[in-house]
Design a protein around this motif. Sequence first.
Motif, PDB file in Angstrom:
ATOM      1  N   GLY A 112       0.835  -1.206   0.000  1.00 59.82           N
ATOM      2  CA  GLY A 112       0.000   0.000   0.000  1.00 59.82           C
ATOM      3  C   GLY A 112       0.863   1.246   0.000  1.00 59.82           C
ATOM      4  N   GLU A 113       0.202   2.381   0.234  1.00 64.28           N
ATOM      5  CA  GLU A 113       0.908   3.656   0.209  1.00 64.28           C
ATOM      6  C   GLU A 113       2.010   3.676   1.267  1.00 64.28           C
ATOM      7  OE1 GLU A 113      -2.358   2.969   0.538  1.00 64.28           O
ATOM      8  OE2 GLU A 113      -3.499   4.822   0.341  1.00 64.28           O
ATOM      9  N   GLY A 114       3.221   3.953   0.827  1.00 66.84           N
ATOM     10  CA  GLY A 114       4.361   4.015   1.753  1.00 66.84           C
ATOM     11  C   GLY A 114       5.219   2.758   1.752  1.00 66.84           C
ATOM     12  N   HIS A 115       4.873   1.780   0.904  1.00 69.42           N
ATOM     13  CA  HIS A 115       5.599   0.510   0.909  1.00 69.42           C
ATOM     14  C   HIS A 115       6.920   0.653   0.140  1.00 69.42           C
ATOM     15  CE1 HIS A 115       5.737  -4.000  -0.282  1.00 69.42           C
ATOM     16  NE2 HIS A 115       6.404  -3.772   0.818  1.00 69.42           N
ATOM     17  N   GLN A 116       7.999   0.736   0.887  1.00 68.44           N
ATOM     18  CA  GLN A 116       9.284   1.088   0.268  1.00 68.44           C
ATOM     19  C   GLN A 116       9.798   0.019  -0.698  1.00 68.44           C
ATOM     20  OE1 GLN A 116      10.280   4.161   0.514  1.00 68.44           O
ATOM     21  NE2 GLN A 116       8.523   4.430   1.864  1.00 68.44           N
ATOM     22  N   ILE A 117       9.565  -1.259  -0.379  1.00 73.12           N
ATOM     23  CA  ILE A 117      10.099  -2.309  -1.277  1.00 73.12           C
ATOM     24  C   ILE A 117       9.387  -2.250  -2.628  1.00 73.12           C
ATOM     25  CG2 ILE A 117      10.498  -4.791  -1.570  1.00 73.12           C
ATOM     26  CD1 ILE A 117      10.626  -5.056   1.447  1.00 73.12           C
ATOM     27  N   MET A 118       8.099  -1.937  -2.587  1.00 71.67           N
ATOM     28  CA  MET A 118       7.350  -1.802  -3.851  1.00 71.67           C
ATOM     29  C   MET A 118       7.930  -0.645  -4.675  1.00 71.67           C
ATOM     30  SD  MET A 118       4.474  -3.015  -5.343  1.00 71.67           S
ATOM     31  CE  MET A 118       3.264  -3.432  -4.112  1.00 71.67           C
ATOM     32  N   ARG A 119       8.212   0.444  -3.983  1.00 76.36           N
ATOM     33  CA  ARG A 119       8.794   1.604  -4.676  1.00 76.36           C
ATOM     34  C   ARG A 119      10.171   1.242  -5.241  1.00 76.36           C
ATOM     35  NH1 ARG A 119      11.023   6.105  -1.085  1.00 76.36           N
ATOM     36  NH2 ARG A 119      12.616   4.517  -1.160  1.00 76.36           N
TER      37      ARG A 119
END
Length: 440
Positions: free
Chosen positions: A267-274
């Motif tokens: 979700g919003e704020g998920h650093q690994i996704m970014r």
Amino acid sequence: MPVEHRVAARGRLRARVVGVVAGRVSVPGMGQEGEGGASGRGRCVGWPALDERRGPLQASLGTLGQRLQPGMADSAQAQKLVYLVTGGCGFLGEHVVRMLLQREPRLGELRVFDRHLGPWLEELKTGPVRVTAIQGDVTEAHEVAAAVAGAHVVIHTAGLVDVFGRASPETIHEVNVQGTRNVIEACVQTGTRFLVYTSSMEVVGPNTKGHPFYRGNEDTLYEAVHRHPYPCSKALAERLVLEANGREVHGGLPLVTCALRPTGIYGEGHQIMRDFYRQGLRLGGWLFRAIPASVEHGRVYVGNVAWMHVLAARELERRAALMGGQVYFCYDGSPYKSYEDFNMEFLGPCGLQLVGARPLLPYWLLVFLAALNALLQWLLRPLVLYAPLLNPYTLAVANTTFTVSTDKAQRHFGYEPLFSWEDSRTRTILWVQAAGSSAQ
Ligand SMILES: NC(=O)c1ccc[n+]([C@@H]2O[C@H](COP(=O)([O-])OP(=O)(O)OC[C@H]3O[C@@H](n4cnc5c(N)ncnc54)[C@H](O)[C@@H]3O)[C@@H](O)[C@H]2O)c1
Ligand SMILES: CC(C)CCC[C@@H](C)[C@H]1CC[C@H]2[C@@H]3[C@H](O)C=C4C[C@@H](O)CC[C@]4(C)[C@H]3CC[C@]12C
């Protein structure tokens, strides 16, 4: 104007208030009665027994406990409660903080305790609820005690989430286990009765043997064997929290605890996704499949995990007999997919493509690369921190089916996901797009 206020402790000013603004586990071989089961009470290889290290809270508290006797039922201010969220500036913590402000009508004061305070806390100043930002460290018992004193409910989500070898095993243990012990002792000493702990699916598995946990629930039997410091620490901390249920707190009433076990949160704020998104952009829009699509990985939307915390905290008093000492997996309507295919639900609409219906590299080569990364990390440690995403542990987690299917939270405290899969997906896509464009 934010009020600057410092809490003196041990002769030094440490915990810093920087702004004041408007299952019972039943586990194979472990045995406690009742519902609750697939548990972190498995073996933690190479870690000290739980009661070897007692926190210094009692000594550092002084008369604090005698002054404060919060009790949700008895208090004259029963309608307005003080909540403390540890780790309230983290990925999950921020969502819990915002969710409490939006959805907890009895909230009178919200204390946000974190080692690193986020600037976004400032924007919460304008609301009707008093928000107190406390810069502090959960490993410092006196700082925790000062923050807990007078709180009715503690949501303990602070933790060192590190499966990449960035922190030492000792530090992970100190933050996750000793930090949790400090929170529990602070509750006992100051009379805070309700404690919700953010545990993790990893207290159960995947285990080191790579056994699949397929659509399991809290009662599913699973051989939990932990070697990595992170799951070890979460399992030990969870056990501390569950064993603390029923302890007499200052004022004579029993402590009521429960543990929530998210699977992989997104979700919003998920650093690994970014990070995956940025890596894909660097590779010209391509990501390359590494794990078979058939390996299912449990995922849950951060807003629903936050909502589950808020509901569990709210219902702990009314349903103490049912919920006390229990564990709950966090779940919602997110689909069962492999880790990479699930990420593509968000990264695809952001323009990335996953290449290959099957893994492009043979598994043995991934195992070799993961081992090589671990070796390089060890060799380079004196010079530089080398902490890539791929290591033997992350490969094992990514390559082992681990999914949950349960309704225990619904049965015990009426949890229903607040966000549908479609909402969760849309919100996450919008965030990835924004995070990606701000990186360029
Ligand atoms: N992210 C996931 O997929 C996931 C899954 C299951 C469980 N969890 C658990 O959820 C919790 C939150 O995880 P997250 O993903 O939001 O991680 P995060 O790193 O974003 O948040 C953790 C927060 O704790 C704070 N913190 C760390 N050490 C501290 C200390 N010594 N004293 C005070 N604060 C400290 C950090 O500053 C941070 O704000 C953790 O307990 C983690 O184990 C996370
Ligand atoms: C093999 C590579 C291609 C992919 C590597 C992916 C790897 C970094 C991912 C896969 C699974 C992820 C973990 C999983 O979602 C659940 C959790 C539980 C939580 O408590 C902390 C985070 C963690 C361990 C995720 C970390 C990143 C992992 C290992």
